[in-house]
Structure formats: C-alpha cells, structure tokens
Scaffold this active site. Structure first.
Site, PDB file in Angstrom:
ATOM      1  CG  ASN A 145       5.623  13.074  28.185  1.00 43.32           C
ATOM      2  OD1 ASN A 145       5.328  14.251  28.062  1.00 43.32           O
ATOM      3  ND2 ASN A 145       4.872  12.101  27.715  1.00 43.32           N
ATOM      4  CB  ILE A 194       8.371   9.139  16.033  1.00 45.65           C
ATOM      5  CG1 ILE A 194       8.605   7.876  16.869  1.00 45.65           C
ATOM      6  CG2 ILE A 194       9.686   9.693  15.496  1.00 45.65           C
ATOM      7  CD1 ILE A 194       9.139   6.702  16.054  1.00 45.65           C
ATOM      8  CG  ASP A 195       5.992   6.868  20.335  1.00 51.35           C
ATOM      9  OD1 ASP A 195       5.599   5.944  19.612  1.00 51.35           O
ATOM     10  OD2 ASP A 195       7.051   6.826  20.969  1.00 51.35           O
ATOM     11  CD  GLU A 233       6.832  -0.475  19.597  1.00 43.01           C
ATOM     12  OE1 GLU A 233       7.728  -1.101  19.001  1.00 43.01           O
ATOM     13  OE2 GLU A 233       7.012   0.609  20.168  1.00 43.01           O
TER      14      GLU A 233
END
Length: 434
Positions: free
Chosen positions: A113, A142-143, A249
């Site tokens: 983003n 990857i998120d 996390e």
C-alpha cells in the site's frame, strides 16, 4: 537519435519469495515493446532513484534475468522502507531531476500500500509539472493486505500464496514433532507474521483442512485474551493430550516494547520480546492440564525467502503481474496498478487487469469476519476454499550447482551519474513540527 523513453523499476517494503519474478515479467515484457528504451532497476527502491543509483537491466545477461524466477527476496536490485511524505519537497524535486537526466518516461514501483501511494504521488507530480511520465504500481506483499475487503481491486497479492504454502508445510512438520514429543512438550506455540491482518496465520489451517490436528489459530483479529487462550489450550490438552498454537505476531498480549520502521509499521522481530514467548511463558506460569511444558518457535524473515516452498501458482501469477505492469506503462496508462482478479466458476483461474492507484493507496484490506470461526481461534471453510487453489500441487524445482541453489547475480552495470550527489531528505532532517 532514439525517441524511446527509459523505464525505472523499484521495489519497496518487505520482500517475498516471488517479487523477483514480477521484476522478471516486467523486464522481459518491456524489452519486447517498441517505445520503452533501457530498463533501469533503482538500487534499494526509491532511495536508489534519489541517489541516482540505477542498474541497467536491459544489458544484463539473459540467463541472469531468467534466474530471477528462482531467486527470492530482494537481493537482485534491493528494496527499502523509505517513504516519500508530503513535506519532503526536495525528494520529489530530486526524483523529477533524475527522471529528466536519464530520459525516464516510465516509473514502476513494486510493493504494498505504501508503495502504491508513492507511485501515485510521483505520477501526479510528474503530470502537474508537465513531465511526460507514466507511473505504474506492481502488487507485492506476503500479508495479502493490498486492496479492498471485497476483493474487487485485487483478489490476492503475489507473495502471499508462497508464504501460505510455507506455513502449510511448517504446520505439517510441527505436528509430527508435537505428536512424537508431546509427553515432554505437549504444547508448541508458533508465531507467524501478520501485524494487523490474519491471512498468514490463517494459512496454518491449510495443513489440516479436515481439522484432525489439535490446532488453534490466533490472528491479530481474534477476540481473545491471554486468560481465554490459556483456557482454550487446557481444554484441548484434556481432549487430545497436546496442542499446536499458531499466533499472529500482532496478537494482542499488551506492550512488548515494539519498534517502528520508517513506514510507521511495527517491526515485531526487532522488538524486545516476541508474542510467542509471552504466550509460552503465560501458559507455563499458569499451568498446563497435562505434564510437561509449552515451547515456542518464532519464524522470521524465512517466511518471505524460503524459495523451496514457493507456490508454482504464485510464481506464474507474479510474472504475469509484472508483464501487465509493462503493458500499462508502454500504453501510457498512468496511475494504475497491475492486478489479479479471480474468475467466477468452480475451476480456479484469474485474469490480469488494472486498478486505480488512488483507490489502492487509500484502501486497506481486512480479514473477512465471516472467515473467522465462532470459537475465535480458527478459520472457516470459506477461507480454505479461497486460499487452497493458490498453493499449486507440486514443489518448485530449483536450479542447482554443486548442491547449492543457483541464483541471479546481476552485473554491476550502473548508469553514469549525471547529477550532484544527494542525501535523501528524511535522512538529514526531521518532519516539520505541527
């Protein structure tokens, strides 16, 4: 004299297993166009533009460009976490000067983003200043948090599927470990990346779609306290004698002394203590329902560079996303990100299109609430249906020499520097006080 304009491509943010195949798709497609001249790679993202460190990708050996398919992370041209903020006027001016000095008419930024925001700002500024300049975004994270929650801007981002596949295999292996060592180590706590969104820890369920493992998944969105997690684990231990806990996390355990990067994002792996260790300590301090102790594994940047677990689907889609970025650039479609959209139907297929940078830069995807199980520590079958086709069937075959993987090693073919040396603005002064 050639009238072709040159292209600069840069990478930003955390890398992925397939980011270089997007780069490869872009380079190879750009070389086939009639109106794109030399393709330059900015060394370490937008910082490479500011410092006028431009790697000539056009004149690299074809073999090295081809090997980008199998080369993970961002070691080829580098990435950065340098964000162009509104007050950094000198940086924006410098970008325009570099573009003019090197006859650049196309700028492609591969990233998430924040990178799409940078690409959008540069495209707008170039147009405002009358510069013949096309700004394009290439998706990467990857998120899987680029785009919108309705999946209309992009269905999924290159990089996510490979990290999801990594976690599928890690959970399979962890389950074998836990089955064998459960008399002494009945609980294994595993931490996955995912600051604010749960797509990566959710991928643990792909290892056990029929829910046969004693597996609990706690995402950043999971509405659960440490006390409730402790109760859930003990309930599982009473039932199965062992438990595998996967944590985002970003799962809320209170203050962990978090450190921020220059984007303002929390760097959990650079913080004082890990979420997994806090949870493991809490479980051991408050007691388990069976004998033995909880242990923890904390995966780090291996989640985004474990090339052996890359998804073949992800690799192919990353390449075509790069190709699409080159098409958008060469046809003058400034202000867009190349995108991947899923076609309707039972058989998985996608199409490559474009999404406005302004919309992508100002959107933030969330994990669908109806994909979180009622328990709060699992995902539904709808998530499995969404994610499973992204993984591919087999394992990627890597080129090897003497037992070691052969990766891209670009030659040091840098463009001649034509401007005075420059220190990026944020590296020499603070943002103005409000």
């Amino acid at each position: 004299m050639s009238t072709k304009k040159n292209l600069i491509v840069a990478q930003s943010g955390g890398p992925s297993p397939v980011i270089n195949n997007t780069l490869r798709g872009l380079v190879e497609a750009a070389l086939q166009t009639d109106n794109i001249g030399t393709v330059y790679g900015a060394h370490h993202g937008i910082e490479g533009v500011l410092k006028e460190e431009l790697i000539n990708l056009t004149d690299q050996p074809a073999e090295e460009i081809s090997l980008l398919r199998y080369t993970p992370a961002a070691g080829s041209i580098g990435t950065c976490r340098y964000k162009l903020k509104q007050w950094q006027n000198e940086d924006f001016d410098r970008c325009m000067e570099v573009f003019k000095a090197h006859n650049v008419g196309y700028f492609v930024y591969i990233g998430g983003n924040d990178s799409m925001d940078t690409a959008n700002k540069i495209a707008k500024m170039a147009q405002d200043r009358g510069l013949d300049m096309v700004g394009i975004g290439g998706p990467k994270t990857i998120d899987n948090d680029v785009g919108d929650s309705e999946f209309k801007l992009i269905d999924h981002t290159p990089g996510y599927a490979s990290t999801a596949k990594y976690w599928m295999h890690m959970i399979q292996y962890a389950n074998e470990e836990n089955r064998g060592s459960s008399p002494a180590d009945p609980v294994l706590v595993m931490q996955a990346m995912g600051r604010k969104i749960g797509y990566i820890p959710a991928a643990a369920r792909l290892a056990d779609p029929k829910r046969e493992m004693p597996l609990q998944i706690y995402m950043a969105e999971s509405p659960c306290s440490l006390e409730e997690l402790h109760e859930n684990v003990n309930k599982q231990l009473k039932q199965d004698g062992r438990c595998i806990v996967v944590l985002s996390e970003g799962f809320d355990v209170g203050d962990i002394g978090a450190r921020k990067d220059s984007f303002g994002h929390t760097s959990f792996s650079a913080s004082n203590i890990t979420v997994a260790q806090i949870v493991t300590n809490y479980l051991n301090d408050n007691g388990l329902a069976v004998k033995g102790a909880a242990r923890c594994n904390v995966s780090g940047t291996d989640q985004r560079h474990a090339m052996a677990y890359a998804s073949s689907v992800d690799l192919d889609e990353a390449y075509h996303a790069g190709e699409m970025a080159a098409v958008l650039a060469s046809t003058g479609q400034s202000g867009y990100m190349s995108t991947i959209l899923r076609n309707e139907g039972d058989v998985y297929s996608v199409r490559y299109d474009k999404a406005p940078l302004s919309e992508v830069a100002n959107s933030e995807r969330t994990f669908p609430k109806d994909w979180i199980a009622p328990s709060g520590y699992d995902v539904t079958d709808d998530f499995i249906k969404y994610a499973k086709p992204l993984l591919g069937e087999g394992m990627v075959s890597l080129p090897m020499i003497d037992g070691r993987q052969r990766m891209t090693r670009l030659q040091n073919l840098y463009a001649d520097q034509k401007l005075p040396a420059y220190v990026p603005q944020a590296d020499r002064q603070e943002a103005p006080k409000k």
